[in-house]
Design a protein around this motif. Sequence first.
Motif, short mmCIF file in Angstrom:
data_model
loop_
_atom_site.label_atom_id
_atom_site.label_comp_id
_atom_site.label_asym_id
_atom_site.label_seq_id
_atom_site.Cartn_x
_atom_site.Cartn_y
_atom_site.Cartn_z
N MET A 1 -57.97 -10.13 25.83
CA MET A 1 -57.16 -9.69 26.95
C MET A 1 -58.10 -8.97 27.93
O MET A 1 -58.91 -8.14 27.54
N SER A 2 -57.94 -9.26 29.18
CA SER A 2 -58.82 -8.64 30.16
C SER A 2 -58.41 -7.18 30.36
O SER A 2 -57.28 -6.77 30.09
N ALA A 3 -59.36 -6.40 30.85
CA ALA A 3 -59.12 -4.97 31.08
C ALA A 3 -58.04 -4.79 32.13
O ALA A 3 -57.21 -3.87 32.03
N LYS A 4 -58.02 -5.66 33.13
CA LYS A 4 -57.01 -5.57 34.19
C LYS A 4 -55.61 -5.78 33.62
O LYS A 4 -54.67 -5.06 33.95
N LYS A 5 -55.48 -6.80 32.76
CA LYS A 5 -54.18 -7.11 32.18
C LYS A 5 -53.72 -5.96 31.28
O LYS A 5 -52.55 -5.57 31.30
N ALA A 6 -54.62 -5.43 30.48
CA ALA A 6 -54.29 -4.31 29.61
C ALA A 6 -53.85 -3.10 30.43
O ALA A 6 -52.90 -2.39 30.06
N ASP A 7 -54.52 -2.86 31.54
CA ASP A 7 -54.16 -1.73 32.40
C ASP A 7 -52.77 -1.93 33.01
O ASP A 7 -51.96 -1.00 33.08
N LEU A 8 -52.47 -3.15 33.43
CA LEU A 8 -51.16 -3.45 34.00
C LEU A 8 -50.06 -3.29 32.95
O LEU A 8 -48.97 -2.77 33.25
N LEU A 9 -50.30 -3.72 31.71
CA LEU A 9 -49.32 -3.57 30.65
C LEU A 9 -49.08 -2.09 30.35
O LEU A 9 -47.95 -1.67 30.13
N ARG A 10 -50.13 -1.28 30.37
CA ARG A 10 -49.98 0.15 30.15
C ARG A 10 -49.15 0.77 31.26
O ARG A 10 -48.25 1.57 31.01
N GLN A 11 -49.41 0.35 32.49
CA GLN A 11 -48.64 0.86 33.63
C GLN A 11 -47.17 0.45 33.51
O GLN A 11 -46.27 1.25 33.80
N ALA A 12 -46.93 -0.78 33.08
CA ALA A 12 -45.56 -1.26 32.93
C ALA A 12 -44.83 -0.45 31.86
O ALA A 12 -43.66 -0.07 32.05
N GLN A 13 -45.51 -0.16 30.75
CA GLN A 13 -44.89 0.65 29.70
C GLN A 13 -44.59 2.06 30.21
O GLN A 13 -43.54 2.62 29.90
N GLU A 14 -45.49 2.62 30.98
CA GLU A 14 -45.28 3.96 31.53
C GLU A 14 -44.10 3.96 32.51
O GLU A 14 -43.28 4.87 32.50
N LEU A 15 -44.00 2.91 33.32
CA LEU A 15 -42.88 2.81 34.25
C LEU A 15 -41.56 2.66 33.50
O LEU A 15 -40.55 3.26 33.88
N GLU A 16 -41.53 1.86 32.43
CA GLU A 16 -40.32 1.71 31.62
C GLU A 16 -39.91 3.05 31.04
O GLU A 16 -38.73 3.39 31.01
N LYS A 17 -40.88 3.82 30.59
CA LYS A 17 -40.61 5.14 30.03
C LYS A 17 -40.01 6.05 31.11
O LYS A 17 -39.04 6.77 30.87
N GLN A 18 -40.56 6.02 32.30
CA GLN A 18 -40.06 6.83 33.41
C GLN A 18 -38.64 6.40 33.81
O GLN A 18 -37.79 7.24 34.11
N ILE A 19 -38.39 5.11 33.79
CA ILE A 19 -37.06 4.60 34.13
C ILE A 19 -36.04 5.11 33.11
O ILE A 19 -34.95 5.57 33.48
N GLU A 20 -36.37 5.04 31.82
CA GLU A 20 -35.45 5.51 30.78
C GLU A 20 -35.20 7.01 30.92
O GLU A 20 -34.07 7.47 30.77
N GLU A 21 -36.23 7.78 31.23
CA GLU A 21 -36.06 9.23 31.41
C GLU A 21 -35.16 9.51 32.62
O GLU A 21 -34.32 10.41 32.57
N ALA A 22 -35.33 8.74 33.68
CA ALA A 22 -34.51 8.92 34.88
C ALA A 22 -33.05 8.58 34.57
O ALA A 22 -32.13 9.28 35.02
N LYS A 23 -32.83 7.51 33.79
CA LYS A 23 -31.46 7.13 33.42
C LYS A 23 -30.80 8.24 32.60
O LYS A 23 -29.64 8.57 32.82
N LYS A 24 -31.54 8.81 31.66
CA LYS A 24 -31.01 9.88 30.82
C LYS A 24 -30.66 11.10 31.67
O LYS A 24 -29.61 11.72 31.48
N ALA A 25 -31.54 11.45 32.60
CA ALA A 25 -31.28 12.61 33.46
C ALA A 25 -30.07 12.38 34.34
O ALA A 25 -29.22 13.26 34.51
N GLU A 26 -29.95 11.18 34.89
CA GLU A 26 -28.81 10.84 35.74
C GLU A 26 -27.52 10.87 34.94
O GLU A 26 -26.50 11.41 35.40
N ARG A 27 -27.56 10.33 33.75
CA ARG A 27 -26.38 10.30 32.89
C ARG A 27 -25.95 11.73 32.54
O ARG A 27 -24.77 12.05 32.58
#
Length: 102
Positions: free
Chosen positions: A1-27
């Motif tokens: 896996m290229s370093a770019k792809k791995a970095d993008l996957l890490r960013q996507a996971q971090e964004l998913e985590k932030q989205i879930e936290e935002a949903k919990k706070a809103e709820r």
Amino acid sequence: MSAKKADLLRQAQELEKQIEEAKKAERSAVIVKIRQMLADNGLTVADLASVKTGKTGAGAGSKVAPKYQDPNSGATWSGRGLKPKWVQAALAAGKSLDDLKV
């Protein structure tokens, strides 16, 4: 896996985590607001559960008397909605709806 792809996957996971936290706070904020509205109006959760929604007017949600009955099983049908399988089978066997009337 290229370093770019791995970095993008890490960013996507971090964004998913932030989205879930935002949903919990809103709820949580919505729950606090609803609880406050209930308290302000002297209502309980049981009061909400007792309210029927979606149907209004006279006879809303009332049952209709059966018009047809299966002579074999005793099953009934009001004549509203889709025909039950036993009605379809009787019609296919040459009977009429008049033969099935209660």
